[in-house]
Design a protein around this motif. Sequence first.
Motif, PDB file in Angstrom:
ATOM      1  N   ARG A  19       0.837  -1.202   0.000  1.00 39.34           N
ATOM      2  CA  ARG A  19       0.000   0.000   0.000  1.00 39.34           C
ATOM      3  C   ARG A  19       0.867   1.244   0.000  1.00 39.34           C
ATOM      4  O   ARG A  19       1.943   1.291   0.596  1.00 39.34           O
ATOM      5  N   SER A  20       0.390   2.257  -0.649  1.00 32.53           N
ATOM      6  CA  SER A  20       1.088   3.533  -0.741  1.00 32.53           C
ATOM      7  C   SER A  20       0.793   4.373   0.495  1.00 32.53           C
ATOM      8  O   SER A  20      -0.338   4.419   0.971  1.00 32.53           O
ATOM      9  N   ARG A  21       1.782   5.051   1.009  1.00 29.00           N
ATOM     10  CA  ARG A  21       1.580   5.930   2.170  1.00 29.00           C
ATOM     11  C   ARG A  21       0.947   7.261   1.764  1.00 29.00           C
ATOM     12  O   ARG A  21       0.272   7.893   2.552  1.00 29.00           O
ATOM     13  N   ASP A  22       1.173   7.683   0.511  1.00 31.46           N
ATOM     14  CA  ASP A  22       0.672   8.996   0.088  1.00 31.46           C
ATOM     15  C   ASP A  22      -0.561   8.917  -0.814  1.00 31.46           C
ATOM     16  O   ASP A  22      -1.049   9.921  -1.297  1.00 31.46           O
ATOM     17  N   GLY A  23      -1.064   7.706  -1.053  1.00 29.54           N
ATOM     18  CA  GLY A  23      -2.238   7.549  -1.895  1.00 29.54           C
ATOM     19  C   GLY A  23      -1.936   7.508  -3.380  1.00 29.54           C
ATOM     20  O   GLY A  23      -2.826   7.329  -4.191  1.00 29.54           O
ATOM     21  N   GLY A  24      -0.672   7.663  -3.725  1.00 25.41           N
ATOM     22  CA  GLY A  24      -0.280   7.617  -5.132  1.00 25.41           C
ATOM     23  C   GLY A  24      -0.232   6.185  -5.649  1.00 25.41           C
ATOM     24  O   GLY A  24      -0.252   5.231  -4.884  1.00 25.41           O
ATOM     25  N   LEU A  25      -0.168   6.063  -6.936  1.00 33.10           N
ATOM     26  CA  LEU A  25      -0.090   4.761  -7.579  1.00 33.10           C
ATOM     27  C   LEU A  25       1.380   4.385  -7.721  1.00 33.10           C
ATOM     28  O   LEU A  25       2.151   5.103  -8.358  1.00 33.10           O
ATOM     29  N   LYS A  26       1.772   3.277  -7.112  1.00 32.27           N
ATOM     30  CA  LYS A  26       3.153   2.820  -7.195  1.00 32.27           C
ATOM     31  C   LYS A  26       3.355   2.019  -8.479  1.00 32.27           C
ATOM     32  O   LYS A  26       2.390   1.584  -9.105  1.00 32.27           O
ATOM     33  N   GLU A  27       4.604   1.836  -8.845  1.00 32.63           N
ATOM     34  CA  GLU A  27       4.918   1.057 -10.044  1.00 32.63           C
ATOM     35  C   GLU A  27       4.436  -0.378  -9.881  1.00 32.63           C
ATOM     36  O   GLU A  27       4.630  -0.995  -8.831  1.00 32.63           O
ATOM     37  N   PHE A  28       3.803  -0.913 -10.912  1.00 34.88           N
ATOM     38  CA  PHE A  28       3.307  -2.277 -10.871  1.00 34.88           C
ATOM     39  C   PHE A  28       4.456  -3.265 -11.050  1.00 34.88           C
ATOM     40  O   PHE A  28       5.358  -3.057 -11.859  1.00 34.88           O
ATOM     41  N   THR A  51      -9.145   3.757   0.253  1.00 36.56           N
ATOM     42  CA  THR A  51      -8.695   2.835   1.293  1.00 36.56           C
ATOM     43  C   THR A  51      -7.731   3.488   2.279  1.00 36.56           C
ATOM     44  O   THR A  51      -7.625   3.043   3.413  1.00 36.56           O
ATOM     45  N   GLY A  52      -7.048   4.537   1.850  1.00 34.37           N
ATOM     46  CA  GLY A  52      -6.113   5.208   2.743  1.00 34.37           C
ATOM     47  C   GLY A  52      -6.783   5.801   3.968  1.00 34.37           C
ATOM     48  O   GLY A  52      -6.162   5.953   5.019  1.00 34.37           O
ATOM     49  N   ASP A  53      -8.071   6.094   3.856  1.00 34.41           N
ATOM     50  CA  ASP A  53      -8.807   6.660   4.985  1.00 34.41           C
ATOM     51  C   ASP A  53      -9.270   5.597   5.981  1.00 34.41           C
ATOM     52  O   ASP A  53      -9.571   5.914   7.122  1.00 34.41           O
ATOM     53  N   VAL A  54      -9.353   4.354   5.543  1.00 36.02           N
ATOM     54  CA  VAL A  54      -9.866   3.312   6.430  1.00 36.02           C
ATOM     55  C   VAL A  54      -8.846   2.216   6.749  1.00 36.02           C
ATOM     56  O   VAL A  54      -9.016   1.478   7.708  1.00 36.02           O
ATOM     57  N   LEU A  55      -7.814   2.107   5.943  1.00 34.93           N
ATOM     58  CA  LEU A  55      -6.796   1.075   6.155  1.00 34.93           C
ATOM     59  C   LEU A  55      -5.436   1.708   5.899  1.00 34.93           C
ATOM     60  O   LEU A  55      -4.977   1.789   4.764  1.00 34.93           O
ATOM     61  N   HIS A  56      -4.811   2.161   6.940  1.00 35.74           N
ATOM     62  CA  HIS A  56      -3.540   2.876   6.820  1.00 35.74           C
ATOM     63  C   HIS A  56      -2.404   1.930   6.434  1.00 35.74           C
ATOM     64  O   HIS A  56      -2.420   0.750   6.790  1.00 35.74           O
ATOM     65  N   ALA A  57      -1.415   2.453   5.745  1.00 38.31           N
ATOM     66  CA  ALA A  57      -0.314   1.648   5.218  1.00 38.31           C
ATOM     67  C   ALA A  57       0.494   0.961   6.312  1.00 38.31           C
ATOM     68  O   ALA A  57       1.060  -0.100   6.087  1.00 38.31           O
ATOM     69  N   ASP A  58       0.549   1.530   7.498  1.00 41.64           N
ATOM     70  CA  ASP A  58       1.374   0.950   8.557  1.00 41.64           C
ATOM     71  C   ASP A  58       0.582   0.101   9.552  1.00 41.64           C
ATOM     72  O   ASP A  58       1.105  -0.329  10.562  1.00 41.64           O
ATOM     73  N   MET A  60      -2.635  -3.107  10.023  1.00 39.42           N
ATOM     74  CA  MET A  60      -3.366  -4.189   9.373  1.00 39.42           C
ATOM     75  C   MET A  60      -4.812  -4.257   9.868  1.00 39.42           C
ATOM     76  O   MET A  60      -5.483  -5.261   9.704  1.00 39.42           O
ATOM     77  N   SER A  61      -5.289  -3.191  10.490  1.00 39.13           N
ATOM     78  CA  SER A  61      -6.653  -3.201  10.992  1.00 39.13           C
ATOM     79  C   SER A  61      -7.409  -1.979  10.489  1.00 39.13           C
ATOM     80  O   SER A  61      -6.823  -0.937  10.210  1.00 39.13           O
ATOM     81  N   LEU A  62      -8.711  -2.126  10.395  1.00 34.30           N
ATOM     82  CA  LEU A  62      -9.571  -1.009  10.022  1.00 34.30           C
ATOM     83  C   LEU A  62      -9.820  -0.195  11.281  1.00 34.30           C
ATOM     84  O   LEU A  62     -10.285  -0.718  12.283  1.00 34.30           O
ATOM     85  N   ASP A  63      -9.498   1.086  11.250  1.00 30.70           N
ATOM     86  CA  ASP A  63      -9.674   1.869  12.458  1.00 30.70           C
ATOM     87  C   ASP A  63     -10.442   3.157  12.220  1.00 30.70           C
ATOM     88  O   ASP A  63     -10.425   4.053  13.042  1.00 30.70           O
ATOM     89  N   ALA A  64     -11.094   3.256  11.101  1.00 32.92           N
ATOM     90  CA  ALA A  64     -11.869   4.467  10.816  1.00 32.92           C
ATOM     91  C   ALA A  64     -13.030   4.107   9.899  1.00 32.92           C
ATOM     92  O   ALA A  64     -13.000   3.100   9.201  1.00 32.92           O
ATOM     93  N   GLN A  65     -14.026   4.945   9.922  1.00 28.35           N
ATOM     94  CA  GLN A  65     -15.119   4.763   8.988  1.00 28.35           C
ATOM     95  C   GLN A  65     -14.838   5.591   7.749  1.00 28.35           C
ATOM     96  O   GLN A  65     -14.195   6.632   7.818  1.00 28.35           O
TER      97      GLN A  65
END
Length: 107
Positions: A19-28, A51-58, A60-65
């Motif tokens: 997962r990207s930390r900044d929401g950008g698209l990483k190289e495939f 997904t960055g709002d509900v599943l942070h890159a660092d 492995m759990s959902l912690d926001a709506q």
Amino acid sequence: EKRLRDFPRSVLVFPEGTRSRDGGLKEFKKGAFVMAIQTGLPVLPVAVIGTGDVLHADKMSLDAQGRVKLVIGKPVSVNGLGYRDRVSLCQKVQAEVRKLRDKGRKD
């Protein structure tokens, strides 16, 4: 490879590898595209937005709506492609996912 050819099914792959930390698209990474070429199965580009709002890159759990949006493209055929085409297929699908993501963010 043979089992996928003999018994086709959907395979979900996240070609960025993480997962990207900044929401950008990483190289495939190319592994999923090699698999598609070897099995002859088409690639379905999908952009996952929010997904960055509900599943942070660092974590492995959902912690926001929040809302997560899927934007589904058209299948990309691999007919006639060989191993040498893996890079161009990867680039083509990544460009399509980028377009889908941008369209989904505007809608």
